[in-house]
Design a protein around this motif. Structure first.
Motif, PDB file in Angstrom:
ATOM      1  N   VAL A 126       0.835  -1.199   0.000  1.00 32.78           N
ATOM      2  CA  VAL A 126       0.000   0.000   0.000  1.00 32.78           C
ATOM      3  C   VAL A 126       0.872   1.252   0.000  1.00 32.78           C
ATOM      4  O   VAL A 126       0.629   2.219  -0.739  1.00 32.78           O
ATOM      5  N   LEU A 127       1.927   1.242   0.836  1.00 30.46           N
ATOM      6  CA  LEU A 127       2.816   2.396   0.885  1.00 30.46           C
ATOM      7  C   LEU A 127       3.543   2.569  -0.446  1.00 30.46           C
ATOM      8  O   LEU A 127       3.707   3.687  -0.934  1.00 30.46           O
ATOM      9  N   ARG A 128       3.962   1.455  -1.049  1.00 32.45           N
ATOM     10  CA  ARG A 128       4.665   1.552  -2.334  1.00 32.45           C
ATOM     11  C   ARG A 128       3.770   2.188  -3.393  1.00 32.45           C
ATOM     12  O   ARG A 128       4.218   3.041  -4.174  1.00 32.45           O
ATOM     13  N   ALA A 129       2.512   1.786  -3.416  1.00 33.48           N
ATOM     14  CA  ALA A 129       1.576   2.366  -4.379  1.00 33.48           C
ATOM     15  C   ALA A 129       1.402   3.864  -4.139  1.00 33.48           C
ATOM     16  O   ALA A 129       1.365   4.668  -5.081  1.00 33.48           O
ATOM     17  N   ALA A 130       1.327   4.258  -2.860  1.00 35.19           N
ATOM     18  CA  ALA A 130       1.158   5.677  -2.542  1.00 35.19           C
ATOM     19  C   ALA A 130       2.396   6.474  -2.940  1.00 35.19           C
ATOM     20  O   ALA A 130       2.303   7.577  -3.473  1.00 35.19           O
ATOM     21  N   LEU A 131       3.578   5.930  -2.670  1.00 28.30           N
ATOM     22  CA  LEU A 131       4.821   6.621  -3.009  1.00 28.30           C
ATOM     23  C   LEU A 131       4.980   6.750  -4.518  1.00 28.30           C
ATOM     24  O   LEU A 131       5.399   7.791  -5.028  1.00 28.30           O
ATOM     25  N   THR A 132       4.630   5.712  -5.232  1.00 30.19           N
ATOM     26  CA  THR A 132       4.817   5.707  -6.680  1.00 30.19           C
ATOM     27  C   THR A 132       3.819   6.623  -7.378  1.00 30.19           C
ATOM     28  O   THR A 132       4.157   7.307  -8.343  1.00 30.19           O
ATOM     29  N   ALA A 133       2.581   6.642  -6.853  1.00 30.94           N
ATOM     30  CA  ALA A 133       1.529   7.406  -7.525  1.00 30.94           C
ATOM     31  C   ALA A 133       1.527   8.875  -7.150  1.00 30.94           C
ATOM     32  O   ALA A 133       0.912   9.685  -7.832  1.00 30.94           O
ATOM     33  N   SER A 134       2.213   9.251  -6.073  1.00 31.74           N
ATOM     34  CA  SER A 134       2.119  10.619  -5.562  1.00 31.74           C
ATOM     35  C   SER A 134       2.670  11.620  -6.568  1.00 31.74           C
ATOM     36  O   SER A 134       3.701  11.412  -7.174  1.00 31.74           O
ATOM     37  N   GLU A 135       1.949  12.732  -6.702  1.00 31.67           N
ATOM     38  CA  GLU A 135       2.410  13.819  -7.561  1.00 31.67           C
ATOM     39  C   GLU A 135       2.780  15.048  -6.741  1.00 31.67           C
ATOM     40  O   GLU A 135       2.963  16.128  -7.278  1.00 31.67           O
ATOM     41  N   ASP A 136       2.860  14.881  -5.426  1.00 31.33           N
ATOM     42  CA  ASP A 136       3.153  16.015  -4.551  1.00 31.33           C
ATOM     43  C   ASP A 136       4.567  16.512  -4.779  1.00 31.33           C
ATOM     44  O   ASP A 136       5.428  15.820  -5.283  1.00 31.33           O
ATOM     45  N   GLU A 137       4.819  17.739  -4.386  1.00 28.08           N
ATOM     46  CA  GLU A 137       6.156  18.321  -4.403  1.00 28.08           C
ATOM     47  C   GLU A 137       6.472  18.799  -2.988  1.00 28.08           C
ATOM     48  O   GLU A 137       5.603  19.295  -2.290  1.00 28.08           O
ATOM     49  N   PRO A 138       7.722  18.719  -2.553  1.00 28.82           N
ATOM     50  CA  PRO A 138       8.864  18.107  -3.226  1.00 28.82           C
ATOM     51  C   PRO A 138       8.829  16.589  -3.106  1.00 28.82           C
ATOM     52  O   PRO A 138       8.277  16.051  -2.164  1.00 28.82           O
ATOM     53  N   LYS A 139       9.428  15.890  -4.056  1.00 31.16           N
ATOM     54  CA  LYS A 139       9.423  14.432  -4.060  1.00 31.16           C
ATOM     55  C   LYS A 139      10.711  13.927  -3.404  1.00 31.16           C
ATOM     56  O   LYS A 139      11.806  14.246  -3.863  1.00 31.16           O
ATOM     57  N   PRO A 140      10.619  13.122  -2.374  1.00 32.93           N
ATOM     58  CA  PRO A 140      11.835  12.591  -1.755  1.00 32.93           C
ATOM     59  C   PRO A 140      12.350  11.380  -2.510  1.00 32.93           C
ATOM     60  O   PRO A 140      11.615  10.735  -3.268  1.00 32.93           O
ATOM     61  N   LEU A 141      13.605  11.056  -2.312  1.00 34.20           N
ATOM     62  CA  LEU A 141      14.167   9.810  -2.805  1.00 34.20           C
ATOM     63  C   LEU A 141      13.854   8.726  -1.780  1.00 34.20           C
ATOM     64  O   LEU A 141      14.007   8.942  -0.576  1.00 34.20           O
ATOM     65  N   VAL A 142      13.425   7.568  -2.244  1.00 41.36           N
ATOM     66  CA  VAL A 142      12.970   6.503  -1.359  1.00 41.36           C
ATOM     67  C   VAL A 142      13.767   5.241  -1.657  1.00 41.36           C
ATOM     68  O   VAL A 142      13.808   4.784  -2.802  1.00 41.36           O
ATOM     69  N   ALA A 143      14.407   4.679  -0.629  1.00 41.49           N
ATOM     70  CA  ALA A 143      15.164   3.434  -0.772  1.00 41.49           C
ATOM     71  C   ALA A 143      14.627   2.420   0.234  1.00 41.49           C
ATOM     72  O   ALA A 143      14.422   2.751   1.405  1.00 41.49           O
ATOM     73  N   VAL A 144      14.430   1.173  -0.216  1.00 44.03           N
ATOM     74  CA  VAL A 144      13.743   0.173   0.602  1.00 44.03           C
ATOM     75  C   VAL A 144      14.595  -1.080   0.702  1.00 44.03           C
ATOM     76  O   VAL A 144      14.963  -1.679  -0.321  1.00 44.03           O
ATOM     77  N   GLY A 145      14.911  -1.472   1.949  1.00 47.68           N
ATOM     78  CA  GLY A 145      15.685  -2.684   2.176  1.00 47.68           C
ATOM     79  C   GLY A 145      14.831  -3.929   2.061  1.00 47.68           C
ATOM     80  O   GLY A 145      13.612  -3.867   1.901  1.00 47.68           O
ATOM     81  N   THR A 146      15.477  -5.073   2.162  1.00 49.21           N
ATOM     82  CA  THR A 146      14.767  -6.339   2.039  1.00 49.21           C
ATOM     83  C   THR A 146      13.910  -6.606   3.269  1.00 49.21           C
ATOM     84  O   THR A 146      14.111  -6.003   4.333  1.00 49.21           O
ATOM     85  N   ALA A 147      12.934  -7.486   3.135  1.00 47.47           N
ATOM     86  CA  ALA A 147      12.062  -7.850   4.255  1.00 47.47           C
ATOM     87  C   ALA A 147      12.795  -8.798   5.189  1.00 47.47           C
ATOM     88  O   ALA A 147      13.339  -9.821   4.750  1.00 47.47           O
ATOM     89  N   VAL A 148      12.835  -8.460   6.482  1.00 49.01           N
ATOM     90  CA  VAL A 148      13.577  -9.248   7.469  1.00 49.01           C
ATOM     91  C   VAL A 148      12.775  -9.333   8.757  1.00 49.01           C
ATOM     92  O   VAL A 148      11.798  -8.611   8.957  1.00 49.01           O
ATOM     93  N   GLY A 149      13.212 -10.226   9.639  1.00 51.53           N
ATOM     94  CA  GLY A 149      12.651 -10.283  10.975  1.00 51.53           C
ATOM     95  C   GLY A 149      13.111  -9.097  11.797  1.00 51.53           C
ATOM     96  O   GLY A 149      14.069  -8.393  11.440  1.00 51.53           O
ATOM     97  N   VAL A 150      12.452  -8.872  12.924  1.00 47.86           N
ATOM     98  CA  VAL A 150      12.759  -7.699  13.746  1.00 47.86           C
ATOM     99  C   VAL A 150      14.221  -7.703  14.196  1.00 47.86           C
ATOM    100  O   VAL A 150      14.853  -6.648  14.291  1.00 47.86           O
ATOM    101  N   ALA A 151      14.784  -8.865  14.437  1.00 50.91           N
ATOM    102  CA  ALA A 151      16.168  -8.939  14.907  1.00 50.91           C
ATOM    103  C   ALA A 151      17.168  -8.509  13.850  1.00 50.91           C
ATOM    104  O   ALA A 151      18.316  -8.165  14.180  1.00 50.91           O
ATOM    105  N   ASP A 152      16.780  -8.499  12.553  1.00 46.72           N
ATOM    106  CA  ASP A 152      17.711  -8.190  11.460  1.00 46.72           C
ATOM    107  C   ASP A 152      17.417  -6.856  10.795  1.00 46.72           C
ATOM    108  O   ASP A 152      17.841  -6.621   9.655  1.00 46.72           O
ATOM    109  N   LEU A 153      16.722  -5.954  11.486  1.00 49.40           N
ATOM    110  CA  LEU A 153      16.373  -4.674  10.885  1.00 49.40           C
ATOM    111  C   LEU A 153      17.606  -3.837  10.551  1.00 49.40           C
ATOM    112  O   LEU A 153      17.577  -3.029   9.617  1.00 49.40           O
ATOM    113  N   ALA A 154      18.695  -4.025  11.300  1.00 50.44           N
ATOM    114  CA  ALA A 154      19.916  -3.278  10.998  1.00 50.44           C
ATOM    115  C   ALA A 154      20.417  -3.614   9.595  1.00 50.44           C
ATOM    116  O   ALA A 154      20.940  -2.747   8.885  1.00 50.44           O
ATOM    117  N   ARG A 155      20.259  -4.867   9.169  1.00 54.17           N
ATOM    118  CA  ARG A 155      20.697  -5.259   7.819  1.00 54.17           C
ATOM    119  C   ARG A 155      19.814  -4.610   6.759  1.00 54.17           C
ATOM    120  O   ARG A 155      20.311  -4.112   5.739  1.00 54.17           O
TER     121      ARG A 155
END
Length: 518
Positions: A359-388
């Motif tokens: 849902v968030l990805r769809a909102a980020l991709t479809a947004s036409e608001d300004e200013p547009k931030p750069l968005v980087a997304v890590g892999t899906a992990v368990g809570v213990a591996d969020l640092a990775r």
């Protein structure tokens, strides 16, 4: 239960002053707002507030009606509270007459009286969360004063509180309360009418007529503290409102402003506490378990979303507002976010449905608001591996900022191969790989003679045995490409038939190219 004397003492002499007080007084029941030229809907022991009373004749008639209904007291502001005809009428009716100090907001008085009657005048709101309960009670008090359903909204049209009464409503109000925000189409209509422009400039109440789509009239008042617009109050009204009620509605704004400031201070403290716990999760270490427990993070896999905030102090706030809007739209009203340096991080569950990454990805991709931030997304992990996951998001964000990825949203699964190349380039540069083999000679020849042998060799390695595709990458004729390759083999002694040699040359060239763009 309190009688009139005890109630005035509890509310305080700075707001109330006794004009007439019978020898015997009943216990106070509730607070009733008097309607102009109508008998008060009062029960035995009620307090009647003359909010919209005009002139001494109307006030005297109201005092007599209060006595007939068994009300305990009539509350008026000066000069009506001291008018001889009004005083005489109150004495004849056998009710108390109480003066409300000039400048007192009627809603504030309703709020304080009800708090006193409930025995909560001195009780503090639970400090573990924003005092929204106070805002809801205040919305009820304002609704009584303006005689209409009320919503209290922040500066971004997010609903903070609303009154309990729903006797007058329309689809726009229902959607606003259900979604805790005015819908975009409703906002657009009010903007088109200039409502928000008026809110940004004035302090008085604004009447917005009914609209053709069935939206009922609104009475709107800005909530300000100093020069800052904190929010607004919206009342759904049946039509034009009297000047007295409109003024009483506007007079409540300073009281609501104080409550909004208090709510914002508590909310800011809660956000800071949450942000510190999210930071502990992202950094790993010994305290991540405690942070995860206090934040009640589910055991679902999560992604770390890194959003680049402008380094310019003038632009940073605009970026944060846009980013917050995107996150709350996709994840919910209370996302798990923290800011480290000039990067805003969010923890997002990797699951479908509201609040999840799709849902968030769809909102980020479809947004036409300004200013547009750069968005980087890590892999899906368990809570213990969020640092990775955070490290991967940081690497992708660095590639976005360097222009090595020509997108606005970079996701690990789509671009993992670029992370391989980036890490390889860094390791090769640190190991001095670029100085080995024949490349230094070709590099020097390109620099001195203006040739393009390094890029030619790179294209040949990328498309072995396919000179047409390689020449097309370089935008040269295939014969020109073949001539360059022949010259390269004449300049340097290199066995391009050896697979290990080709692999080593490709590593060197890739490392050099990534280092140049890093």
């Amino acid at each position: 239960m309190l009688d009139i004397r005890a109630l005035i003492e509890r509310v305080g002499p700075t707001l109330l002053r006794t004009v007439i007080l019978p020898e015997s007084t009943d216990c106070v029941g509730d607070v009733v707002i008097a309607e102009p030229e109508q008998p008060p809907r009062a029960a035995q022991g009620d307090l009647v507030l003359g909010v919209a009373v005009r002139g001494s004749g109307q006030a005297a008639a109201l005092a007599r009606d209060c006595g007939a209904e068994g009300a305990a007291a009539l509350l008026l502001k000066p000069p009506l509270s001291g008018d001889p005809a009004v005083v005489a009428a109150a004495q004849e009716a056998g009710i108390a007459l109480v003066e409300v100090r000039a400048g007192t907001a009627w809603a504030q008085l309703v709020w304080l009286i009800r708090a006193a009657l409930a025995g909560t005048a001195t009780q503090e709101t639970d400090t573990r969360g924003p005092p929204l309960g106070d805002l809801f009670r205040l919305a009820d008090a304002v609704a009584d004063v303006v005689d209409a359903p009320v919503t209290i909204e922040d500066a971004h049209s997010q609903v903070l509180a609303y009154s309990a009464r729903q006797d007058l409503t329309d689809p726009a109000r229902i959607s606003t309360i259900m979604g805790r925000k005015q819908p975009d189409d409703v906002l657009a209509k009010f903007r088109a009418r200039g409502t928000f422009r008026q809110l940004s400039k004035g302090r008085s109440a604004i009447f917005v007529p009914a609209q053709g789509d069935g939206t009922l009239p609104r009475l709107v008042v800005p909530i300000r503290m100093g020069g800052e617009l904190l929010g607004s109050m919206w009342a759904v009204v049946p039509g034009e409102v009297s000047e007295e009620r409109s003024t009483a509605f506007a007079d409540t704004a300073p009281l609501v402003a104080l409550q909004l400031l208090r709510w914002r201070a508590v909310a800011d403290a809660e956000r800071q506490r949450s942000a510190e716990q999210v930071r502990q999760l992202l950094e790993g270490g010994e305290r991540w378990r405690t942070a995860a427990t206090e934040l009640a993070v589910s055991q679902d896999p999560h992604r770390v979303v890194a959003l680049g905030v402008s380094a310019s102090a003038e632009q940073a706030e605009g970026h944060r507002l846009a980013i917050w809007e995107w996150i709350t739209r996709g994840v919910g009203r209370r996302p798990l976010v923290t800011e480290i340096g000039n990067v805003l991080y969010a923890l997002v569950p990797d699951r479908p449905g509201q609040g999840g990454w799709p849902v968030l990805r769809a909102a980020l991709t479809a947004s036409e608001d300004e200013p547009k931030p750069l968005v980087a997304v890590g892999t899906a992990v368990g809570v213990a591996d969020l640092a990775r996951s955070r490290a991967e998001a940081d690497e992708l964000l660095a590639l976005l900022r360097a222009g090595q990825v020509r997108k606005r949203v970079a996701v690990y699964e789509d671009l993992w191969h670029l992370l391989v190349l980036s890490r390889m380039a860094g390791a090769s540069t640190d190991a001095g790989v670029a100085s080995l083999g024949p490349l230094p000679l070709l590099r020097e020849h390109d620099r001195d003679q203006g040739t393009e042998y390094l890029s030619t060799l790179h294209a040949w390695l990328r498309h072995p045995g396919d000179p047409r595709t390689a020449s097309r990458d370089l935008r040269v004729h295939p014969n020109t490409f073949r001539y360059r390759m022949k010259r390269i083999t004449q300049l340097v002694d290199v066995d391009l038939d050896d697979a290990d040699v080709r692999a080593a040359l490709l590593v060197q060239l890739l490392a050099e190219r990534w280092a140049q763009h890093g």
